[in-house]
Motif scaffolding. Sequence first.
Motif, PDB file in Angstrom:
ATOM      1  N   GLU A  73      21.184 -23.459  89.453  1.00  0.00           N
ATOM      2  CA  GLU A  73      22.045 -23.403  90.631  1.00  0.00           C
ATOM      3  C   GLU A  73      23.536 -23.359  90.247  1.00  0.00           C
ATOM      4  O   GLU A  73      24.327 -22.655  90.882  1.00  0.00           O
ATOM      5  CB  GLU A  73      21.760 -24.596  91.546  1.00  0.00           C
TER       6      GLU A  73
ATOM      7  N   SER B 230      24.857 -25.709  96.497  1.00  0.00           N
ATOM      8  CA  SER B 230      23.417 -25.458  96.600  1.00  0.00           C
ATOM      9  C   SER B 230      22.733 -26.515  97.460  1.00  0.00           C
ATOM     10  O   SER B 230      23.049 -27.709  97.388  1.00  0.00           O
ATOM     11  CB  SER B 230      22.780 -25.460  95.211  1.00  0.00           C
ATOM     12  N   LYS B 231      21.770 -26.078  98.270  1.00  0.00           N
ATOM     13  CA  LYS B 231      20.973 -27.022  99.070  1.00  0.00           C
ATOM     14  C   LYS B 231      20.225 -28.000  98.183  1.00  0.00           C
ATOM     15  O   LYS B 231      19.909 -29.121  98.605  1.00  0.00           O
ATOM     16  CB  LYS B 231      19.978 -26.255  99.944  1.00  0.00           C
TER      17      LYS B 231
ATOM     18  N   PRO C 133      10.537 -27.774 101.217  1.00  0.00           N
ATOM     19  CA  PRO C 133      10.970 -26.371 101.162  1.00  0.00           C
ATOM     20  C   PRO C 133      12.178 -26.142 100.257  1.00  0.00           C
ATOM     21  O   PRO C 133      12.316 -25.074  99.663  1.00  0.00           O
ATOM     22  CB  PRO C 133      11.296 -26.042 102.625  1.00  0.00           C
ATOM     23  N   VAL C 134      13.049 -27.142 100.141  1.00  0.00           N
ATOM     24  CA  VAL C 134      14.222 -26.999  99.283  1.00  0.00           C
ATOM     25  C   VAL C 134      13.796 -26.955  97.815  1.00  0.00           C
ATOM     26  O   VAL C 134      14.275 -26.125  97.031  1.00  0.00           O
ATOM     27  CB  VAL C 134      15.221 -28.153  99.523  1.00  0.00           C
TER      28      VAL C 134
ATOM     29  N   GLU D 208      11.964 -23.534  97.156  1.00  0.00           N
ATOM     30  CA  GLU D 208      12.909 -22.415  97.084  1.00  0.00           C
ATOM     31  C   GLU D 208      13.697 -22.445  95.776  1.00  0.00           C
ATOM     32  O   GLU D 208      13.861 -21.411  95.102  1.00  0.00           O
ATOM     33  CB  GLU D 208      13.864 -22.468  98.273  1.00  0.00           C
TER      34      GLU D 208
ATOM     35  N   GLN E  48      11.326 -21.626  92.788  1.00  0.00           N
ATOM     36  CA  GLN E  48      11.016 -20.204  92.709  1.00  0.00           C
ATOM     37  C   GLN E  48      12.196 -19.403  92.183  1.00  0.00           C
ATOM     38  O   GLN E  48      12.026 -18.380  91.527  1.00  0.00           O
ATOM     39  CB  GLN E  48      10.576 -19.695  94.083  1.00  0.00           C
ATOM     40  N   ALA E  49      13.414 -19.867  92.470  1.00  0.00           N
ATOM     41  CA  ALA E  49      14.625 -19.170  92.030  1.00  0.00           C
ATOM     42  C   ALA E  49      14.782 -19.221  90.512  1.00  0.00           C
ATOM     43  O   ALA E  49      15.567 -18.442  89.950  1.00  0.00           O
ATOM     44  CB  ALA E  49      15.860 -19.777  92.693  1.00  0.00           C
TER      45      ALA E  49
END
Length: 329
Positions: free
Chosen positions: A176, A250-251, A315-316, A319, A322-323
Amino acid sequence: MSTKFNRRHFIAAGTAAAAAPFLLRGASAQGAWPSRQIRMVCSYPAGGQTDLLARGFGDYISRQVGKTVVVENKAGASGSIGAQEVARAEPDGHTILCSISTTFVMNRVMMKNPGYDMDKDLALVSIIPGAGLLLVASTKSGIKTFDDFVAFARKSGKMNFGTYSAGSSPHITINELNKQYGLNIEPIHYRGEAPMWTGIADGTLDVAMGSYTAAQSVLQSNAGVVFAVHSKKVDAIPNVKTLPELGATSKFFTVSGFSGWAVPKATPQPIVDRLSELCVAANNDPKVKEILATFVLEPAIGFKESNALYQRELPVWIEAGQALGLPPA
């Protein structure tokens, strides 16, 4: 039959019910829980934070329910070996998993087939929200602030940044930061925190990220300098800012991860609720308090709060995981 007689027997019956062992309300089997020894499967090695949490909370539960809680370490594959074993166990409350968010969340991203499905095979009972993770620079690097860190990474072209495993919070943090600041930080993955902090001490690493307690080995010897914390303030170093406070957007820098307990999915809800109550009550046990303080951890929270935090952070994590762009193992 007199009203007085009925009332007296009603009160006596209520008192007896309160004193009786916890029953499987709504379960097919109507026996008391627990009816035998309880296995608490810790999916990480003996001696670490997860193991000590398992033993501290397990000892408290044992004293409350009158049955032995045996902690078994089933380490390997980022916690999936232990998770598989619990997922296949009889759903009667006598087998419990103690693990961390890597096992509960990240394995679904990092592995093609971890051998269990968190949502279908396991049910969270109680969790301990994660503590603030420290970003520490080697004193040899000359980094003292977050701005120094970014400048060093840009100037050097490649920075060696230690993590305690692939797919971990430090690994995602590197990815990130690279994206936001246009850096080329390279993750160096270790098998645990101890060898990672040795890398800071001997100058092999420029920066590493990990727990406050484990980092003391380099901080107290002046081999490392804390210049940021991930998403949560650490009470012992209140002046050190979080990444969001320093401008990171970043989240992922809003989540903290967690440690906690799960049981096979079909375990009757009354048993899940009782286990959750015991984990929360254990927060007041002197031995448990000492463990939580040692690792600068928050108290365990209940079933509803635990699952709400899990659903909020899930979900954070997915995501961000996966990034990373890594093919599942």
